[in-house]
Design a protein around this motif. Structure first.
Motif, PDB file in Angstrom:
ATOM      1  N   GLN A  30       1.218  -1.237   0.136  1.00 22.22           N
ATOM      2  CA  GLN A  30       0.210   0.375  -0.336  1.00 22.22           C
ATOM      3  C   GLN A  30       1.548   1.441   0.055  1.00 22.22           C
ATOM      4  O   GLN A  30       0.586   2.053   0.656  1.00 22.22           O
ATOM      5  CB  GLN A  30      -0.885  -0.216   1.501  1.00 22.22           C
ATOM      6  N   LEU A  34      -0.500   4.754   1.443  1.00 22.20           N
ATOM      7  CA  LEU A  34       0.161   5.416   2.699  1.00 22.20           C
ATOM      8  C   LEU A  34       0.690   6.723   2.431  1.00 22.20           C
ATOM      9  O   LEU A  34       0.656   8.455   3.663  1.00 22.20           O
ATOM     10  CB  LEU A  34       1.564   4.596   3.283  1.00 22.20           C
ATOM     11  N   ARG A  37      -1.700   9.949   2.043  1.00 19.39           N
ATOM     12  CA  ARG A  37      -2.011   9.845   3.401  1.00 19.39           C
ATOM     13  C   ARG A  37      -1.022  10.418   4.137  1.00 19.39           C
ATOM     14  O   ARG A  37      -1.710  11.340   5.445  1.00 19.39           O
ATOM     15  CB  ARG A  37      -2.598   8.822   3.706  1.00 19.39           C
ATOM     16  N   LEU A 318       0.156   0.565  11.433  1.00 18.32           N
ATOM     17  CA  LEU A 318       0.030   1.160  10.387  1.00 18.32           C
ATOM     18  C   LEU A 318      -0.437   3.424  11.142  1.00 18.32           C
ATOM     19  O   LEU A 318       0.283   3.345  10.546  1.00 18.32           O
ATOM     20  CB  LEU A 318      -0.482   1.030   9.626  1.00 18.32           C
ATOM     21  N   GLY A 319      -1.519   3.079  11.601  1.00 16.08           N
ATOM     22  CA  GLY A 319      -1.893   4.140  12.063  1.00 16.08           C
ATOM     23  C   GLY A 319      -1.716   5.062  12.779  1.00 16.08           C
ATOM     24  O   GLY A 319      -1.725   6.167  12.435  1.00 16.08           O
ATOM     25  N   VAL A 322       1.385   6.325   9.914  1.00 11.61           N
ATOM     26  CA  VAL A 322       1.047   7.826   8.982  1.00 11.61           C
ATOM     27  C   VAL A 322       0.869   8.548  10.300  1.00 11.61           C
ATOM     28  O   VAL A 322       1.696   9.735   9.896  1.00 11.61           O
ATOM     29  CB  VAL A 322      -0.088   7.353   8.688  1.00 11.61           C
ATOM     30  N   ARG A 326       3.631  11.754   8.936  1.00  8.68           N
ATOM     31  CA  ARG A 326       2.354  13.012   8.825  1.00  8.68           C
ATOM     32  C   ARG A 326       2.998  14.640   9.517  1.00  8.68           C
ATOM     33  O   ARG A 326       2.872  15.264   9.007  1.00  8.68           O
ATOM     34  CB  ARG A 326       0.984  13.200   9.729  1.00  8.68           C
TER      35      ARG A 326
ATOM     36  N   ARG B 145     -10.118   8.815  10.539  1.00  9.70           N
ATOM     37  CA  ARG B 145      -9.477  10.105  10.085  1.00  9.70           C
ATOM     38  C   ARG B 145      -7.510   9.425  10.565  1.00  9.70           C
ATOM     39  O   ARG B 145      -6.733   9.824   9.820  1.00  9.70           O
ATOM     40  CB  ARG B 145      -9.244  11.683  10.225  1.00  9.70           C
ATOM     41  N   ALA B 149      -5.761   4.983   9.338  1.00  8.65           N
ATOM     42  CA  ALA B 149      -4.914   5.585   8.384  1.00  8.65           C
ATOM     43  C   ALA B 149      -4.158   5.618   7.304  1.00  8.65           C
ATOM     44  O   ALA B 149      -3.768   5.132   6.091  1.00  8.65           O
ATOM     45  CB  ALA B 149      -4.005   7.103   8.599  1.00  8.65           C
ATOM     46  N   GLY B 150      -3.718   4.160   7.570  1.00  8.27           N
ATOM     47  CA  GLY B 150      -2.548   2.780   7.220  1.00  8.27           C
ATOM     48  C   GLY B 150      -3.911   1.309   7.472  1.00  8.27           C
ATOM     49  O   GLY B 150      -3.102   0.398   6.383  1.00  8.27           O
ATOM     50  N   ASP B 151      -4.903   1.525   7.332  1.00  6.85           N
ATOM     51  CA  ASP B 151      -5.738   0.723   6.542  1.00  6.85           C
ATOM     52  C   ASP B 151      -6.828   0.736   5.214  1.00  6.85           C
ATOM     53  O   ASP B 151      -6.831   2.280   4.735  1.00  6.85           O
ATOM     54  CB  ASP B 151      -6.839   0.114   7.849  1.00  6.85           C
ATOM     55  N   ARG B 152      -7.288  -0.066   4.979  1.00  7.19           N
ATOM     56  CA  ARG B 152      -8.898   0.740   3.850  1.00  7.19           C
ATOM     57  C   ARG B 152      -9.610  -0.377   4.001  1.00  7.19           C
ATOM     58  O   ARG B 152      -9.618  -1.390   4.365  1.00  7.19           O
ATOM     59  CB  ARG B 152      -7.918  -0.801   2.709  1.00  7.19           C
ATOM     60  N   HIS B 217     -11.116   8.572   1.422  1.00  6.74           N
ATOM     61  CA  HIS B 217     -10.506   9.520   0.820  1.00  6.74           C
ATOM     62  C   HIS B 217     -10.658   9.921  -0.624  1.00  6.74           C
ATOM     63  O   HIS B 217     -10.242  10.090  -1.517  1.00  6.74           O
ATOM     64  CB  HIS B 217      -8.972   8.536   0.592  1.00  6.74           C
ATOM     65  N   ARG B 256     -17.339   0.809  -0.136  1.00  4.98           N
ATOM     66  CA  ARG B 256     -16.569   1.185  -1.875  1.00  4.98           C
ATOM     67  C   ARG B 256     -17.089  -0.013  -1.819  1.00  4.98           C
ATOM     68  O   ARG B 256     -16.984  -1.147  -1.851  1.00  4.98           O
ATOM     69  CB  ARG B 256     -15.644   0.784  -0.435  1.00  4.98           C
ATOM     70  N   PRO B 335      -4.517  16.400  11.057  1.00  4.51           N
ATOM     71  CA  PRO B 335      -4.614  16.248   9.263  1.00  4.51           C
ATOM     72  C   PRO B 335      -5.034  16.748   8.394  1.00  4.51           C
ATOM     73  O   PRO B 335      -6.488  17.957   8.973  1.00  4.51           O
ATOM     74  CB  PRO B 335      -5.271  14.769   9.885  1.00  4.51           C
ATOM     75  N   SER B 338      -7.917  14.290   2.951  1.00  5.67           N
ATOM     76  CA  SER B 338      -7.503  12.870   2.614  1.00  5.67           C
ATOM     77  C   SER B 338      -8.129  12.835   1.641  1.00  5.67           C
ATOM     78  O   SER B 338      -8.988  12.046   1.573  1.00  5.67           O
ATOM     79  CB  SER B 338      -6.836  12.173   3.372  1.00  5.67           C
ATOM     80  N   HIS B 340      -7.070  11.880  -2.118  1.00  4.49           N
ATOM     81  CA  HIS B 340      -6.703  11.463  -2.901  1.00  4.49           C
ATOM     82  C   HIS B 340      -6.834  10.263  -4.014  1.00  4.49           C
ATOM     83  O   HIS B 340      -7.503  10.007  -4.799  1.00  4.49           O
ATOM     84  CB  HIS B 340      -5.088  10.642  -2.274  1.00  4.49           C
ATOM     85  N   ALA B 341      -8.017   9.402  -3.362  1.00  7.48           N
ATOM     86  CA  ALA B 341      -8.188   8.352  -4.140  1.00  7.48           C
ATOM     87  C   ALA B 341      -8.979   8.579  -4.985  1.00  7.48           C
ATOM     88  O   ALA B 341      -9.302   8.017  -6.360  1.00  7.48           O
ATOM     89  CB  ALA B 341      -8.817   7.044  -2.817  1.00  7.48           C
TER      90      ALA B 341
END
Lengths: 434, 434
Positions: A30, A34, A37, A318-319, A322, A326, B145, B149-152, B217, B256, B335, B338, B340-341
């Motif tokens: 990802q 990432l 974000r 991962l949260g 990020v 940031r 947020r 943030a590191g997950d989908r 996002h 999604r 933050p 976001s 970007h997607a």
């Protein structure tokens, strides 16, 4: 400047087991998401493992067995998934001293040494994030540290250990005993080969220390947490709970206790508890975690999700990663230690609790009077009594009002010594009722 | 330097109704605590209200009727609790353009103009926080947020409007009709004098737009959200749900959706839904809110708590205010947007849903065949059928597999036209089952 052109945030990963493997995979797969974000590419700079030759699945150029050298190299963030106290503590203090932010899932280390780690982070301006250390994927620490920063939390109570919750759920549904159910849990992979940390409550106690520290802006370590595991919970306790429409859970309970003189203290404890089946935590079965938070303005909140496992824990890591990236990109930093309230920890004996006591007593007049006298002698007030005949003995169930835990314990000791009491079938604290 | 000696963070409060009054009270009463947590005193510099003379409870020297002038004065943060689109939008854009951070609970504004507000915040380096805009006190936006943030995230589904949940809960327990229950809710203060925003789903749709934007996002506005209120839910729908062990809830659903060609889009919708009584959202009664989040790594999460009210909402506002103050003290920022997607929004007709259809049909052979043929003609696959005789008619209940919503609607239209179908008793989408 787009995120992909910004200077990368370089990550050192310490440990590459179940969680670390997931973190490494997601960082790679990802990478684009990432970067978008975080505002900069988040780049895996190296992975320290004990035996690099045991990890053919990882790019060999990233692997090293020298964690300290990896930390000292050109990295910005250290993600620690090794666990344990040493050498992890030394590594993380070194990283923080160098201004390198730390993301860790190490509840044992935090429950003993978070103050020292926070001081090191504060001195260098580095970040310290640890969402994954409690309740896996459930966003819980960030809400406590940030969302509720303007509120006054009075209570945090929850199921924070999946192994014990699995065992107690199974005992509740099968009626089987503790030892038998633990064996089955081990066989199915729900309990570790050495289950001590889970079943004796050490894991939950570490988490209670972390939760109490954040919720009450005080320093609470695992040594401050009263701890009882589930080894003493028997099929008779489960049955006693079922008769009253209750179930047994191992809860971590962190409370703000106000004394008669208005002074405040913190109670942090882990022990088995009877809760009503209608309580929201009663429906949390198997390996799931759930934590209930009460605050003055927010009222009652509950957070629910997977408390362990590679992917859920990696999500929390991962949260945090990020967030750290940031902060680095924006020249900011995350929340610092908040221990300004510095509330003292209340000893368990002085903590107000309620007891459920189930007794087999002689079936003759005057027994209830004797039992009631034992409660009165310790100043403990009775909330409800249930008596039932069965052959030559009677079963007597008493639920108390709130009283100091030590007074309740002494009452139980005295009752056990009464001639008319054949057996103390079950003694358990009660929560979740008015 | 201690927090109390640091340069104060000066706050302009716009609006002082139920929530604003609580915010003002807590800012004053908990000044010491907030300063310790923020790293500097958080000082109420002024309160803009329409009629200062109507607020004898507030310090007169803080009151003004000129919100724009208060924003332009020496303040660092603007807390907006006025609501509505204009003049609020103009005020907040002005604040952000001046580099003054904004904390707002204004879901309607965010659901229409968040992109514009974020751009203004980004240009000046100001923060934009809005935890209180969705689900009151429940920490939900910060987890979406930041923690995730590191997950989908694949799905956000929840009860985000207390008024409609109160009405549907009451209809479920009393069996009463919609109009009658709405009257009762108004009388008890659970519904506004003009309940349109709640019962027609506008409030929930605003929240769905905010949730979908953060989770995926992407920029999703209220115009992108398919919206159906609860006005068409009748006692017959509630009964039809009960017969099948289900209950009816008004849900905000953000998903999604992946097409066959692998392209992704976002579906955001608000409509009544039948869910199994065993589903966690089914147990959320009265004015409570609960939101269910699914993410690839984290798995299933649920957040529960009070979705409205002065104190709970004030808790969320103060959490944001402490974050903004911390950022200011630490020269950092929160933050950014976001988006970007930039996923496209999927029209409702192309969104995969499942239908529950309850029919009164003629009690003669061949009717089921005709009905089944109508489904087949639209390519809709049937998951379950239940048929029951009652006098000269029979009741027929069909639950479908996932199909495009438009195909399901067309099927229902065709079935309603069949001679053998006496009445379409209830049509409702189904969620929460495999």
């Amino acid at each position: 400047m787009s995120a992909s052109q910004a200077k990368p945030v370089r990550v050192a990963l310490l440990g590459c087991g179940t969680v670390g493997g997931e973190v490494a995979r997601l960082l790679t797969e990802q990478a684009g998401e990432l970067a978008a974000r975080a505002g900069a590419p988040v780049e895996l700079a190296g992975i320290a493992v004990r035996r690099p030759d045991k990890h053919p699945e990882l790019p060999p150029e990233l692997l090293t067995s020298d964690a300290a050298a990896l930390i000292d190299s050109d990295v910005d963030v250290v993600v620690e998934l090794v666990g344990g106290i040493e050498p992890t503590r030394t590594w993380l203090l070194s990283a923080l001293a160098q201004g390198k932010s730390v993301v860790t899932a190490n509840k044992a280390l935090l429950a003993e040494h978070s103050a020292e780690l926070f001081v090191a982070a504060d001195a260098s301006g580095a970040d310290l994030y640890f969402e994954a250390s409690v309740a896996g994927a459930i966003p819980l620490l960030r809400p406590l540290r940030e969302s509720l920063a303007g509120d006054r939390i009075t209570r945090v109570m929850g199921i924070v250990n999946g192994t014990t919750n699995y065992i107690l759920s199974a005992m509740d549904s099968t009626g089987a005993g503790y030892a038998e159910t633990l064996d089955e849990a081990s066989r199915l992979g729900y309990a570790e080969a050495d289950p001590t940390a889970d079943v004796d409550g050490y894991d939950a106690a570490s988490k209670a220390a972390i939760l109490a520290s954040l919720a009450f802006h005080s320093r609470v370590t695992i040594a401050d947490v009263h701890r009882e595991g589930i080894g003493a919970v028997g099929a008779s306790d489960i049955r006693a709970a079922q008769v009253l429409g209750r179930t047994v859970k191992l809860l971590a309970i962190c409370e703000r206790v106000t004394s008669d003189d208005g002074s405040e203290s913190v109670s942090a404890r882990v022990h088995p508890v009877m809760i009503p089946r209608s309580h929201q935590l009663a429906g949390v079965n198997g390996a799931f975690n759930a934590v209930y938070v009460e605050a003055d303005a927010a009222g009652e909140l509950m957070f629910y999700g997977q408390g362990a496992g590679g992917s859920p824990t990696a999500s929390a890591v991962l949260g945090d990663l990020v967030a750290v990236a940031r902060n680095k990109v924006g020249n900011g930093h995350g929340p610092r230690e908040s221990a300004h309230a510095a509330l003292p920890v209340r000893p368990m004996g002085q903590t107000p609790t309620r007891y459920h006591i189930s007794l087999d007593v002689a079936d003759r007049p005057g027994v209830l009077a004797q039992v009631a006298q034992a409660f009165a002698a310790h100043g403990v007030s009775i909330a409800a009594v249930r008596q039932r005949d069965k052959h030559s003995t009677a079963s007597l169930v008493v639920v108390t009002h709130l009283a100091a835990d030590a007074a309740l314990q002494s009452t139980v000791d005295d009752i056990a010594r009464l001639d008319a009491v054949h057996e103390v079938v079950s003694v358990m604290r009660v929560e979740g009722e008015d």
